[in-house]
Design a protein around this motif. Structure first.
Motif, PDB file in Angstrom:
ATOM      1  N   UNK A  42       0.838  -1.186   0.000  1.00 44.32           N
ATOM      2  CA  UNK A  42       0.000   0.000   0.000  1.00 44.32           C
ATOM      3  C   UNK A  42       0.879   1.244   0.000  1.00 44.32           C
ATOM      4  N   UNK A  43       0.544   2.166  -0.860  1.00 42.30           N
ATOM      5  CA  UNK A  43       1.317   3.413  -0.921  1.00 42.30           C
ATOM      6  C   UNK A  43       0.935   4.310   0.239  1.00 42.30           C
ATOM      7  N   UNK A  44       1.835   5.169   0.630  1.00 38.25           N
ATOM      8  CA  UNK A  44       1.606   6.073   1.739  1.00 38.25           C
ATOM      9  C   UNK A  44       0.482   7.048   1.419  1.00 38.25           C
ATOM     10  N   UNK A  45      -0.283   7.369   2.415  1.00 37.03           N
ATOM     11  CA  UNK A  45      -1.357   8.362   2.241  1.00 37.03           C
ATOM     12  C   UNK A  45      -0.837   9.789   2.346  1.00 37.03           C
ATOM     13  N   UNK A  46       0.409   9.925   2.746  1.00 37.24           N
ATOM     14  CA  UNK A  46       1.007  11.254   2.868  1.00 37.24           C
ATOM     15  C   UNK A  46       1.742  11.618   1.577  1.00 37.24           C
ATOM     16  N   UNK A  47       1.290  12.658   0.959  1.00 38.70           N
ATOM     17  CA  UNK A  47       1.873  13.065  -0.325  1.00 38.70           C
ATOM     18  C   UNK A  47       3.356  13.401  -0.193  1.00 38.70           C
ATOM     19  N   UNK A  48       3.740  14.096   0.850  1.00 43.97           N
ATOM     20  CA  UNK A  48       5.133  14.503   0.998  1.00 43.97           C
ATOM     21  C   UNK A  48       6.054  13.288   1.091  1.00 43.97           C
ATOM     22  N   UNK A  49       5.598  12.232   1.776  1.00 44.03           N
ATOM     23  CA  UNK A  49       6.419  11.016   1.873  1.00 44.03           C
ATOM     24  C   UNK A  49       6.591  10.372   0.501  1.00 44.03           C
ATOM     25  N   UNK A  50       5.520  10.353  -0.277  1.00 43.88           N
ATOM     26  CA  UNK A  50       5.613   9.754  -1.624  1.00 43.88           C
ATOM     27  C   UNK A  50       6.540  10.585  -2.508  1.00 43.88           C
ATOM     28  N   UNK A  51       6.416  11.903  -2.430  1.00 44.35           N
ATOM     29  CA  UNK A  51       7.250  12.790  -3.264  1.00 44.35           C
ATOM     30  C   UNK A  51       8.725  12.637  -2.878  1.00 44.35           C
ATOM     31  N   UNK A  52       9.014  12.580  -1.591  1.00 47.55           N
ATOM     32  CA  UNK A  52      10.412  12.442  -1.163  1.00 47.55           C
ATOM     33  C   UNK A  52      10.998  11.103  -1.593  1.00 47.55           C
ATOM     34  N   UNK A  53      10.193  10.042  -1.553  1.00 48.54           N
ATOM     35  CA  UNK A  53      10.681   8.737  -2.006  1.00 48.54           C
ATOM     36  C   UNK A  53      11.022   8.773  -3.495  1.00 48.54           C
ATOM     37  N   UNK A  54      10.162   9.426  -4.271  1.00 48.66           N
ATOM     38  CA  UNK A  54      10.436   9.537  -5.719  1.00 48.66           C
ATOM     39  C   UNK A  54      11.669  10.401  -5.943  1.00 48.66           C
ATOM     40  N   UNK A  55      11.770  11.524  -5.213  1.00 46.47           N
ATOM     41  CA  UNK A  55      12.929  12.411  -5.373  1.00 46.47           C
ATOM     42  C   UNK A  55      14.241  11.688  -5.096  1.00 46.47           C
ATOM     43  N   UNK A  79       4.164  10.964  -9.244  1.00 46.92           N
ATOM     44  CA  UNK A  79       3.230  10.632  -8.163  1.00 46.92           C
ATOM     45  C   UNK A  79       1.793  10.746  -8.638  1.00 46.92           C
ATOM     46  N   UNK A  80       1.476  11.754  -9.427  1.00 46.77           N
ATOM     47  CA  UNK A  80       0.113  11.924  -9.929  1.00 46.77           C
ATOM     48  C   UNK A  80      -0.314  10.730 -10.777  1.00 46.77           C
ATOM     49  N   UNK A  81       0.539  10.316 -11.717  1.00 53.85           N
ATOM     50  CA  UNK A  81       0.178   9.192 -12.594  1.00 53.85           C
ATOM     51  C   UNK A  81       0.049   7.905 -11.783  1.00 53.85           C
ATOM     52  N   UNK A  82       0.933   7.677 -10.846  1.00 55.58           N
ATOM     53  CA  UNK A  82       0.832   6.471 -10.018  1.00 55.58           C
ATOM     54  C   UNK A  82      -0.483   6.441  -9.244  1.00 55.58           C
ATOM     55  N   UNK A  83      -0.838   7.556  -8.619  1.00 52.43           N
ATOM     56  CA  UNK A  83      -2.050   7.596  -7.819  1.00 52.43           C
ATOM     57  C   UNK A  83      -3.313   7.498  -8.679  1.00 52.43           C
ATOM     58  N   UNK A  84      -3.238   7.982  -9.901  1.00 56.73           N
ATOM     59  CA  UNK A  84      -4.399   7.937 -10.797  1.00 56.73           C
ATOM     60  C   UNK A  84      -4.576   6.548 -11.407  1.00 56.73           C
ATOM     61  N   UNK A  85      -3.483   5.809 -11.571  1.00 55.47           N
ATOM     62  CA  UNK A  85      -3.526   4.514 -12.260  1.00 55.47           C
ATOM     63  C   UNK A  85      -3.175   3.354 -11.324  1.00 55.47           C
ATOM     64  N   UNK A  86      -3.704   3.344 -10.162  1.00 59.73           N
ATOM     65  CA  UNK A  86      -3.638   2.163  -9.302  1.00 59.73           C
ATOM     66  C   UNK A  86      -2.514   2.087  -8.305  1.00 59.73           C
TER      67      UNK A  86
END
Length: 418
Positions: free
Chosen positions: A43-56, A118-125
């Motif tokens: 399950x991906x994190x519900x916190x946007x900042x955590x997801x963005x930092x992981x991608x960064x 992050x946007x595409x990941x969250x939009x596509x599953x």
């Protein structure tokens, strides 16, 4: 696409205007590539900042000479997952445009790349993107190319949990959620027009708005809402105009530049047409003013000519009167002298007087010719109306001459024609 990323194609070569390697997000290219099964199931994190930092943490400047292509990344991402046998496309490509007033810095470009992924990941599953890139050598540096193939878990009673790749599942769900259903339309073969369709029970047949055009529109709406929610407070965010046809979503930079030049040319042509129209209208007004001035000048000339003609007639009448008076006086004197000579001289003197009289007659003839010549000149110079005035004046003078000549017994003389 790989050749374009490496600037090995003509379009990529033309667009490159500075020496700067792109930033890329390509997790499968690193030495610690993720397991796609694990990434899909967690399950991906519900916190946007955590997801963005992981991608960064996975964003990097693409190393030169890396021998790992977009297709290699796609193959690693879809490995072990099932896919419909009818599926024709291998992956999807999206171009995520950011506001062009974003300040261009290394951090901001890396951040734009992470936000788009992050946007595409969250939009596509949750697990869709296998490669993304933001170019730094082009004139435009606010767009992110995202390559994705949505990977998800499918649960069935017979087969349990399986991982599948679907390029349309999430797009259709997004479109259906946003646009719902509409009544189906079928083409009437008689009228050749589309008409609402009804079932056997006379109820409208309803269909989902999930065709490709609706899927693309739903993605753009979602991206607009995403930007509006996260950066709309600082930047002007405007939704692009919905498509009216089935043409490609995005112009290439070359086509876009050509279209911009075409619009500039059309604007310049319209500007020139407006100027020419204004000049024509101004020229028309000038021509009208010139025509008025010409008409005024013509009227002044006619008045001056009329005045001059009247003066000419008056002067001609005076000259004619003086001329005829001189002839009359000369003839009277000559006649008187001849008569006196004949009564008081001898034959020799008579002959001399007769010879003189002959000369006088010749002079009278010459003067008559002069009058005739004057008449011809007056006919040539004077208009018909003025000639009538001259003739009237001459007739009056001639009548006076005859009246003066009758008491002397000379009789009425023939009047010259004028």
């Amino acid at each position: 696409m790989q050749d374009h990323e490496e600037r090995n194609d003509q379009a990529g070569y033309r667009r490159s205007i500075r020496d700067a390697r792109p930033y890329v997000f390509s997790p499968y290219a690193g030495p610690e590539a993720p397991d796609p099964f694990v990434e899909t199931s967690k399950k991906s994190s519900t916190k946007k900042d955590d997801r963005i930092n992981e991608i960064l943490s996975l964003v990097e400047e693409k190393p030169e000479g890396r021998n790992f292509t977009i297709m290699d990344a796609c193959a690693a991402h879809v490995a072990g997952a099932k896919k419909s046998a009818n599926a024709k496309k291998v992956f999807l490509h999206g171009f995520m445009q950011f506001p062009t007033d974003f300040k261009i810095t290394d951090r901001n470009q890396r951040l734009m790349l992470a936000i788009a992924v992050d946007f595409v990941n969250q939009t596509y599953g949750g697990n869709a993107v296998f490669h993304a890139r933001i170019d730094r050598d082009e004139k435009g540096r606010h767009g992110v190319d995202v390559f994705f193939a949505p990977r998800y878990e499918k649960h069935t009673a017979s087969k349990g949990t399986e991982q599948w790749i679907s390029l349309s599942k999430f797009s259709k769900e997004n479109a259906r959620k946003r646009y719902g259903k509409r009544q189906k339309e079928v083409k009437n073969k008689k009228t050749n027009k589309f008409e609402p369709a009804f079932g056997a029970d006379r109820k409208p047949i309803m269909v989902w708005n999930d065709a490709d055009v609706f899927q693309g529109r739903a993605l753009q709406d979602a991206w607009f809402e995403h930007l509006k929610a996260h950066v709309g407070g600082k930047y002007e965010i405007e939704r692009g105009k919905p498509k009216k046809g089935r043409d490609p979503d995005r112009l290439s930079p070359e086509d876009y530049a050509a279209e911009q030049e075409r619009q500039k040319l059309l604007a310049e042509v319209e500007h020139q047409i407006r100027n020419r129209k204004e000049k024509v209208e101004l020229g028309g007004r000038r021509q009208e003013a010139a025509a008025q001035l010409i008409e005024q000048a013509r009227q002044k000339a006619e008045f001056a000519a009329h005045q001059a003609a009247e003066n000419i007639v008056a002067d001609a009448q005076k000259s004619a009167d003086a001329f005829m008076d001189g002839i009359i006086r000369g003839a009277e004197n000559d006649a008187r002298a001849i008569t006196q000579s004949m009564l008081s001289t001898d034959v020799k003197e008579y002959l001399e007087i007769k010879e003189e009289n002959t000369r006088l007659q010749a002079e009278v003839i010459r003067q008559g010719k002069t009058i005739k010549l004057l008449n011809e000149v007056l006919k040539t110079v004077l208009p018909a109306g003025l000639r009538k005035l001259v003739r009237s004046a001459f007739d009056a003078g001639w009548e006076r001459i005859n009246q003066d000549a009758k008491p002397n017994g000379s009789g009425e003389q023939s009047k010259p024609s004028i």
